[in-house]
Design a protein around this motif. Structure first.
Motif, mmCIF file in Angstrom:
data_model
loop_
_atom_site.group_PDB
_atom_site.id
_atom_site.type_symbol
_atom_site.label_atom_id
_atom_site.label_comp_id
_atom_site.label_asym_id
_atom_site.label_seq_id
_atom_site.Cartn_x
_atom_site.Cartn_y
_atom_site.Cartn_z
ATOM 1 N N ASP A 141 -6.706 84.229 60.482
ATOM 2 C CA ASP A 141 -6.201 85.490 59.941
ATOM 3 C C ASP A 141 -5.204 86.139 60.886
ATOM 4 O OD1 ASP A 141 -7.629 85.073 57.722
ATOM 5 O OD2 ASP A 141 -8.992 86.771 57.927
ATOM 6 N N MET A 142 -5.494 86.025 62.179
ATOM 7 C CA MET A 142 -4.578 86.559 63.192
ATOM 8 C C MET A 142 -3.213 85.887 63.028
ATOM 9 S SD MET A 142 -4.864 88.683 65.603
ATOM 10 C CE MET A 142 -4.569 89.139 67.281
ATOM 11 N N LEU A 143 -3.248 84.573 62.771
ATOM 12 C CA LEU A 143 -2.014 83.802 62.631
ATOM 13 C C LEU A 143 -1.294 84.129 61.315
ATOM 14 C CD1 LEU A 143 -0.286 81.393 63.732
ATOM 15 C CD2 LEU A 143 -1.733 79.902 62.338
ATOM 16 N N LEU A 144 -2.028 84.069 60.207
ATOM 17 C CA LEU A 144 -1.386 84.249 58.898
ATOM 18 C C LEU A 144 -0.790 85.638 58.732
ATOM 19 C CD1 LEU A 144 -3.650 82.324 56.357
ATOM 20 C CD2 LEU A 144 -1.801 81.517 57.798
ATOM 21 N N ASP A 149 7.808 79.999 52.086
ATOM 22 C CA ASP A 149 6.617 79.193 52.362
ATOM 23 C C ASP A 149 5.965 79.509 53.708
ATOM 24 O OD1 ASP A 149 7.012 77.800 50.017
ATOM 25 O OD2 ASP A 149 8.352 76.336 50.968
ATOM 26 N N THR A 150 6.283 80.662 54.271
ATOM 27 C CA THR A 150 5.794 80.973 55.626
ATOM 28 C C THR A 150 4.285 80.792 55.771
ATOM 29 O OG1 THR A 150 7.592 82.542 55.906
ATOM 30 C CG2 THR A 150 5.734 82.763 57.414
ATOM 31 N N THR A 151 3.512 81.308 54.800
ATOM 32 C CA THR A 151 2.045 81.229 54.937
ATOM 33 C C THR A 151 1.590 79.767 54.969
ATOM 34 O OG1 THR A 151 1.925 83.314 53.756
ATOM 35 C CG2 THR A 151 -0.141 82.104 54.017
ATOM 36 N N ASP A 152 2.163 78.949 54.062
ATOM 37 C CA ASP A 152 1.819 77.514 54.055
ATOM 38 C C ASP A 152 2.218 76.862 55.375
ATOM 39 O OD1 ASP A 152 0.784 77.519 51.500
ATOM 40 O OD2 ASP A 152 2.741 77.179 50.566
ATOM 41 N N ASP A 153 3.382 77.226 55.875
ATOM 42 C CA ASP A 153 3.858 76.639 57.134
ATOM 43 C C ASP A 153 2.937 77.009 58.291
ATOM 44 O OD1 ASP A 153 5.922 75.641 55.676
ATOM 45 O OD2 ASP A 153 7.419 77.093 56.365
ATOM 46 N N LEU A 154 2.456 78.257 58.284
ATOM 47 C CA LEU A 154 1.542 78.686 59.355
ATOM 48 C C LEU A 154 0.218 77.922 59.262
ATOM 49 C CD1 LEU A 154 2.235 82.543 59.310
ATOM 50 C CD2 LEU A 154 2.781 80.965 61.172
ATOM 51 N N LYS A 203 0.795 74.586 60.717
ATOM 52 C CA LYS A 203 0.865 74.709 62.177
ATOM 53 C C LYS A 203 -0.533 74.723 62.790
ATOM 54 C CE LYS A 203 4.524 77.063 64.526
ATOM 55 N NZ LYS A 203 5.783 77.136 64.104
ATOM 56 N N ALA A 204 -1.428 75.480 62.157
ATOM 57 C CA ALA A 204 -2.803 75.570 62.665
ATOM 58 C C ALA A 204 -3.462 74.196 62.604
ATOM 59 C CB ALA A 204 -3.593 76.586 61.849
ATOM 60 N N LYS A 205 -3.206 73.473 61.510
ATOM 61 C CA LYS A 205 -3.837 72.149 61.323
ATOM 62 C C LYS A 205 -3.357 71.144 62.375
ATOM 63 C CE LYS A 205 -6.714 72.888 58.225
ATOM 64 N NZ LYS A 205 -6.921 73.454 56.962
ATOM 65 N N GLU A 206 -2.165 71.400 62.927
ATOM 66 C CA GLU A 206 -1.677 70.527 64.007
ATOM 67 C C GLU A 206 -2.525 70.678 65.271
ATOM 68 O OE1 GLU A 206 3.073 70.774 62.812
ATOM 69 O OE2 GLU A 206 2.390 71.529 64.754
ATOM 70 N N ILE A 227 -8.136 91.713 62.637
ATOM 71 C CA ILE A 227 -7.276 91.516 61.467
ATOM 72 C C ILE A 227 -7.954 90.572 60.488
ATOM 73 C CG2 ILE A 227 -5.092 90.535 60.692
ATOM 74 C CD1 ILE A 227 -3.750 91.769 62.946
ATOM 75 N N THR A 228 -7.932 90.933 59.219
ATOM 76 C CA THR A 228 -8.457 90.065 58.163
ATOM 77 C C THR A 228 -7.331 89.781 57.179
ATOM 78 O OG1 THR A 228 -9.060 92.023 56.902
ATOM 79 C CG2 THR A 228 -10.800 91.024 58.239
ATOM 80 N N THR A 229 -7.524 88.790 56.301
ATOM 81 C CA THR A 229 -6.593 88.635 55.176
ATOM 82 C C THR A 229 -7.392 88.637 53.878
ATOM 83 O OG1 THR A 229 -6.607 86.222 55.227
ATOM 84 C CG2 THR A 229 -4.915 87.331 56.552
ATOM 85 N N LEU A 230 -6.677 88.957 52.794
ATOM 86 C CA LEU A 230 -7.344 89.242 51.516
ATOM 87 C C LEU A 230 -7.446 88.032 50.596
ATOM 88 C CD1 LEU A 230 -5.566 92.646 50.689
ATOM 89 C CD2 LEU A 230 -7.699 92.280 51.924
ATOM 90 N N GLY A 231 -7.146 86.849 51.108
ATOM 91 C CA GLY A 231 -7.131 85.662 50.248
ATOM 92 C C GLY A 231 -5.720 85.419 49.742
ATOM 93 N N ARG A 232 -5.394 84.149 49.423
ATOM 94 C CA ARG A 232 -4.043 83.803 49.000
ATOM 95 C C ARG A 232 -3.606 84.683 47.822
ATOM 96 N NH1 ARG A 232 -1.713 79.256 51.129
ATOM 97 N NH2 ARG A 232 0.138 80.503 50.682
ATOM 98 N N GLY A 233 -2.405 85.148 47.902
ATOM 99 C CA GLY A 233 -1.881 86.012 46.835
ATOM 100 C C GLY A 233 -2.297 87.470 46.978
ATOM 101 N N GLY A 234 -2.928 87.805 48.115
ATOM 102 C CA GLY A 234 -3.551 89.120 48.271
ATOM 103 C C GLY A 234 -2.610 90.314 48.411
ATOM 104 N N SER A 235 -1.304 90.074 48.561
ATOM 105 C CA SER A 235 -0.396 91.219 48.714
ATOM 106 C C SER A 235 -0.374 92.107 47.468
ATOM 107 C CB SER A 235 1.028 90.740 48.994
ATOM 108 O OG SER A 235 1.064 90.024 50.195
ATOM 109 N N ASP A 236 -0.619 91.513 46.317
ATOM 110 C CA ASP A 236 -0.679 92.326 45.082
ATOM 111 C C ASP A 236 -1.767 93.383 45.225
ATOM 112 O OD1 ASP A 236 1.152 90.530 43.972
ATOM 113 O OD2 ASP A 236 -0.427 89.263 43.129
#
Ligand code: ADP
Ligand code: ASP
Ligand code: MG
Length: 402
Positions: free
Chosen positions: A66-69, A44-49, A52-55, A144-153
């Motif tokens: 994106d830098m964080l995730l 659950d690391t991504t959810d946990d991060l 953390k940001a929401k805190e 750094i960008t991210t590809l959207g949830r589930g983007g590792s596929d």
């Protein structure tokens, strides 16, 4: 052979799982293959991060998010290389920057553009197992960008395409693609194969077993995908252009409860309104899904549409900013909705599929709010609380279990 293997978050959730995956990778390597591994963040690391940001901030900057995730995936690749090292295998971990994974600039939902395979190739030539971070990319600002949830596929397929890999294997916590999410529909059946087009629909409609853009890319570059379990040796599901098996009427059922319905009520009934509204939303990067417009009455009309739940705050802002110009009397938002869909290439030439789906809803006493159809899918918008019941009812009425 050159093989790309992607392992999802639950497959590397703890040290035991990391070693389990390391041993699987080692097996492929020992058999004389070149291996590129793509990893997601652990458990659950991504959810946990995100939590953390929401805190710290209710509405954090997307760039900083994106830098964080992206750190989640970086942890995984480093740990995996340590595990492979413990087992005595040569390996190297690389991040998006190091593999030249370029994306569009939109933070949190960037699209893959291109990859420079040189570094990976060099490491492979040195006989290393190459372990690459999934989910992340680098944009033209060198951010750094991210590809959207589930983007590792999608990272895995992009690398497989760029390297002309012989195989791209997606390892996850179920042993293939099923006729519906097996956690929701107990009688769901594993498919031996499925076409890119059907898989693309299922993935886009909520079956998160594959990221929809990974299927899009696989189709574009003709990368044959195999979805299989990281915990068992079961055969898995092959995703490809044409399937041998007899064309099935329906290949699966998908549900998506991360959406919201927006209704614009009492819009002036004049030409150009729909154009203006949807062009403005599109300009702000808000994707609209099902659209329903009422017939005009008393010189006014209503337009309802669905969007991703994550786009709701942005949509509210756009609507508030333009409400007066559009001449809208009232706006209504509803997050307690879900979309349930049936997908099947065979339905184009078969009448009665929609009626049967609606019959399943009626039998289960589920009210339909909106309907949308295409050649190979039918979707209904219903209350969120009914989603699982609806998926089971539809799966049953089409006899997908046998
Ligand atoms: P990973 O972390 O390996 O990427 P995901 O959680 O993203 O795994 O995707 C796997 C999950 O997808 C399964 O655990 C299952 O609950 C869900 N899923 C949804 N629809 C389907 C389907 N049609 N077939 C198989 N799994 C599905
Ligand atoms: N870690 C990211 C997520 O949880 C990407 C992925 O798992 O594919 O969405
Ligand atoms: Mg996934």
């Amino acid at each position: 052979m050159l093989i790309v293997q992607k392992f999802g978050g639950s497959s590397v959730a703890n040290p035991e799982r990391v070693f389990n995956v390391a041993r699987r990778i080692a097996e492929t390597y020992k058999a004389g293959n070149q291996v590129v591994v793509v990893l997601s963040a652990q458990g659950d690391t991504t959810d946990d991060l995100i939590a953390k940001a929401k805190e710290i901030s209710k509405n954090p900057s997307k760039r900083e998010m994106d830098m964080l995730l992206a750190t989640g995936e970086q942890q995984s690749v480093a740990l995996m290389c340590m595990a492979l090292g413990e087992l005595g295998y040569p390996c190297v971990s690389l991040n998006a920057h190091q593999v030249g994974m370029t994306t569009t600039s939109i933070y949190s939902n960037a699209r893959f553009k291109k990859i420079k395979p040189d570094r990976i190739q060099r490491e492979l030539d040195l006989k290393n197992i190459v372990v690459v971070t999934g989910f992340q990319g680098v944009n033209r600002f060198d951010d750094i960008t991210t590809l959207g949830r589930g983007g590792s596929d999608t990272t895995a397929v992009a690398i497989a395409a760029a390297l002309h890999a012989d195989k791209c294997e997606i390892y996850t916590d179920v042993d293939g693609v099923y006729t519906a999410d097996p956690r929701v529909v107990k009688s769901a059946r594993k498919l031996n194969e499925i076409t890119y087009n059907e898989m693309l629909e299922l993935a886009s409609l909520g079956a998160r077993v594959l990221h929809n853009r990974s299927v899009e890319l696989a189709k574009k570059y003709n990368v044959e995908l195999v979805v299989r379990s990281s915990l068992t040796k079961a055969e898995g599901t092959v995703v490809k252009e044409v399937c041998k098996v007899e064309r099935m009427l329906i290949s699966g059922v998908a549900g998506d409860d991360e959406i919201a319905r927006v209704s614009l009520i009492g819009i002036k009934d004049t030409p150009g309104k729909a154009f203006d509204i949807f062009a403005t939303l599109a300009k702000k990067g808000i994707n609209v899904d099902i659209i329903l417009q009422s017939i005009g009455r008393d010189k006014s009309k209503d337009i309802s549409f669905t969007i991703a739940e994550t786009a709701l705050a942005d949509a509210q802002k756009v609507i508030d900013d333009n409400k007066e110009r559009w001449g809208i009397e009232r706006v209504d938002y509803n997050e307690n909705v879900a979309k349930v869909s049936v997908v099947g290439a065979g339905m184009a030439s078969n009448s009665g599929v929609a009626a049967k789906m609606f019959e399943a809803m009626f039998n289960s006493n589920i009210n339909i709010h909106m309907i949308s159809t295409s050649e190979i899918k039918i979707s209904v918008l219903i209350d969120k609380k009914d989603m699982h019941k609806a998926m089971n009812a539809i799966h049953d009425i089409f006899n997908l279990a046998d």
